[in-house]
Write a protein that holds these residues in place. Structure first.
Motif, PDB file in Angstrom:
ATOM      1  N   TYR A 207       0.836  -1.193   0.000  1.00 52.64           N
ATOM      2  CA  TYR A 207       0.000   0.000   0.000  1.00 52.64           C
ATOM      3  C   TYR A 207       0.868   1.238   0.000  1.00 52.64           C
ATOM      4  O   TYR A 207       1.883   1.310   0.705  1.00 52.64           O
TER       5      TYR A 207
ATOM      6  N   LEU B 276      -0.103   8.927   5.833  1.00 53.20           N
ATOM      7  CA  LEU B 276      -0.808   7.913   6.619  1.00 53.20           C
ATOM      8  C   LEU B 276      -2.302   8.211   6.703  1.00 53.20           C
ATOM      9  O   LEU B 276      -3.023   7.530   7.435  1.00 53.20           O
TER      10      LEU B 276
ATOM     11  N   TRP C  88      -5.096   6.416   1.578  1.00 51.54           N
ATOM     12  CA  TRP C  88      -4.464   5.160   1.192  1.00 51.54           C
ATOM     13  C   TRP C  88      -4.868   4.759  -0.221  1.00 51.54           C
ATOM     14  O   TRP C  88      -6.026   4.938  -0.622  1.00 51.54           O
ATOM     15  N   GLY C  89      -3.912   4.156  -0.959  1.00 53.78           N
ATOM     16  CA  GLY C  89      -4.227   3.568  -2.234  1.00 53.78           C
ATOM     17  C   GLY C  89      -4.910   2.223  -2.053  1.00 53.78           C
ATOM     18  O   GLY C  89      -5.034   1.705  -0.935  1.00 53.78           O
TER      19      GLY C  89
ATOM     20  N   LEU D 164      -6.171   2.716  13.018  1.00 51.55           N
ATOM     21  CA  LEU D 164      -6.638   2.431  11.662  1.00 51.55           C
ATOM     22  C   LEU D 164      -7.659   1.304  11.708  1.00 51.55           C
ATOM     23  O   LEU D 164      -7.620   0.457  12.614  1.00 51.55           O
TER      24      LEU D 164
ATOM     25  N   GLN E   7      -9.134  -1.697   9.053  1.00 50.04           N
ATOM     26  CA  GLN E   7      -9.097  -2.334   7.735  1.00 50.04           C
ATOM     27  C   GLN E   7     -10.345  -3.204   7.599  1.00 50.04           C
ATOM     28  O   GLN E   7     -10.432  -4.288   8.203  1.00 50.04           O
TER      29      GLN E   7
ATOM     30  N   GLN F 282     -10.518  -4.386   1.930  1.00 47.57           N
ATOM     31  CA  GLN F 282     -10.232  -2.983   1.656  1.00 47.57           C
ATOM     32  C   GLN F 282      -8.871  -2.586   2.210  1.00 47.57           C
ATOM     33  O   GLN F 282      -8.317  -3.271   3.075  1.00 47.57           O
ATOM     34  N   PRO F 283      -8.318  -1.462   1.714  1.00 49.39           N
ATOM     35  CA  PRO F 283      -7.105  -0.942   2.350  1.00 49.39           C
ATOM     36  C   PRO F 283      -7.443  -0.379   3.725  1.00 49.39           C
ATOM     37  O   PRO F 283      -8.609  -0.103   4.027  1.00 49.39           O
ATOM     38  N   PRO F 284      -6.441  -0.224   4.567  1.00 56.18           N
ATOM     39  CA  PRO F 284      -6.683   0.421   5.863  1.00 56.18           C
ATOM     40  C   PRO F 284      -7.192   1.852   5.662  1.00 56.18           C
ATOM     41  O   PRO F 284      -6.944   2.484   4.637  1.00 56.18           O
TER      42      PRO F 284
ATOM     43  N   LEU G 288      -7.666   5.596   8.012  1.00 54.96           N
ATOM     44  CA  LEU G 288      -7.309   6.278   9.254  1.00 54.96           C
ATOM     45  C   LEU G 288      -8.570   6.667  10.014  1.00 54.96           C
ATOM     46  O   LEU G 288      -9.487   7.272   9.457  1.00 54.96           O
TER      47      LEU G 288
ATOM     48  N   TYR H 266      -6.021  -1.558  13.926  1.00 53.29           N
ATOM     49  CA  TYR H 266      -4.584  -1.492  14.208  1.00 53.29           C
ATOM     50  C   TYR H 266      -4.245  -0.172  14.902  1.00 53.29           C
ATOM     51  O   TYR H 266      -4.729   0.884  14.493  1.00 53.29           O
TER      52      TYR H 266
ATOM     53  N   MET I 239      -0.896   2.311  15.664  1.00 53.11           N
ATOM     54  CA  MET I 239       0.321   2.595  14.912  1.00 53.11           C
ATOM     55  C   MET I 239       1.024   3.770  15.576  1.00 53.11           C
ATOM     56  O   MET I 239       0.368   4.675  16.094  1.00 53.11           O
TER      57      MET I 239
ATOM     58  N   PHE J 155       3.380  -1.004  13.790  1.00 52.57           N
ATOM     59  CA  PHE J 155       1.965  -1.271  13.976  1.00 52.57           C
ATOM     60  C   PHE J 155       1.765  -2.282  15.098  1.00 52.57           C
ATOM     61  O   PHE J 155       2.639  -3.143  15.348  1.00 52.57           O
TER      62      PHE J 155
END
Lengths: 112, 111
Positions: free
Chosen positions: A94, A99, A102-103, B41, B43, B47-49, B51, B92, B94, B102
């Motif tokens: 990613y 931060l 995100w892609g 975060l 997830q 899907q991507p994480p 924030l 998560y 971080m 993490f």
């Protein structure tokens, strides 16, 4: 902010891969770009970051010497190159802007 | 490197009930600039994480106010006041005081 990553890659052990992350919606040099690794079924691991303003980079110890992160301001794109690929480099990578954004991730599969 | 330990590893919550996740750090996360760089975060499956919380207790843009963060020093927590079905996923913590690390993640499921 939009973060668009390049498509999936399949590579053989010992070779290299270079994936990209194109961003838009803000001034490219304003925020750090980080790269994060997520192996199948595993958690998140930091690879490193680039400061697009000056090209300065930092890497996690695990990836030092094998990963190269760069930023091209002319196309608002960051790149992650990983050399000497091993099977346990198989993961989704990613790209994330500061931060915060995100892609979608790029799957890199390393297999003979 | 700083180690973040999350607990529990997983939790199953009835909708509209509260939930809490702990994150303990091996070192203090107070930076010399006076800020504490602890993030949360989420997830979601496939899907991507995304924030949720930055600097311990600040909700990121668009994050519902049922999410809140607290803590200081080495002990931090994420609270969800009333869990909804869309909150399912892995959470998560971080930190960015040292080289970014993490926590191992906490999986939340709905009963």
């Amino acid at each position: 902010v939009r973060v668009i990553q390049s498509g999936a890659e399949m590579k053989k052990p010992g070779t290299s891969v270079k994936i990209s992350c194109q961003v838009s919606g803000y001034t490219f040099t304003k925020y750090y770009i980080h790269w994060i690794q997520q192996a199948p079924g595993k958690g998140l691991e930091w690879v490193g970051l680039v400061d697009p303003e000056n090209g300065d980079t930092m890497y996690a110890d695990k990836f030092q010497g094998r990963a190269a992160i760069s930023a091209d301001t002319s196309v608002a794109t960051s790149f992650l190159e990983l050399r000497g690929l091993k099977s346990d480099d198989t993961a989704v990578y990613y790209c994330t802007v500061e931060l915060s954004w995100w892609g979608q991730g790029t799957l890199v599969t390393v297999s003979s | 490197d700083i180690v973040l330990t999350q607990s529990p590893l997983s939790l199953s919550v009835t909708p509209e009930q509260p939930a809490s996740i702990s994150c303990k750090s091996s070192e203090h996360l107070l930076h010399t600039d006076g800020k504490t760089y602890l993030y949360w975060l989420l997830q979601k499956p496939g899907q991507p994480p995304q924030l949720l919380i930055h600097e311990v207790s600040n909700r990121f843009s668009g994050v519902p106010d049922r999410f809140s963060g607290s803590g200081s020093g080495t002990d931090f927590a994420l609270q969800i006041s009333r869990v909804e079905a869309e909150d399912v996923g892995v959470y998560y913590c971080m930190q960015t005081v040292g080289p970014l690390t993490f926590g191992g993640g906490t999986r939340l499921e709905i009963k």
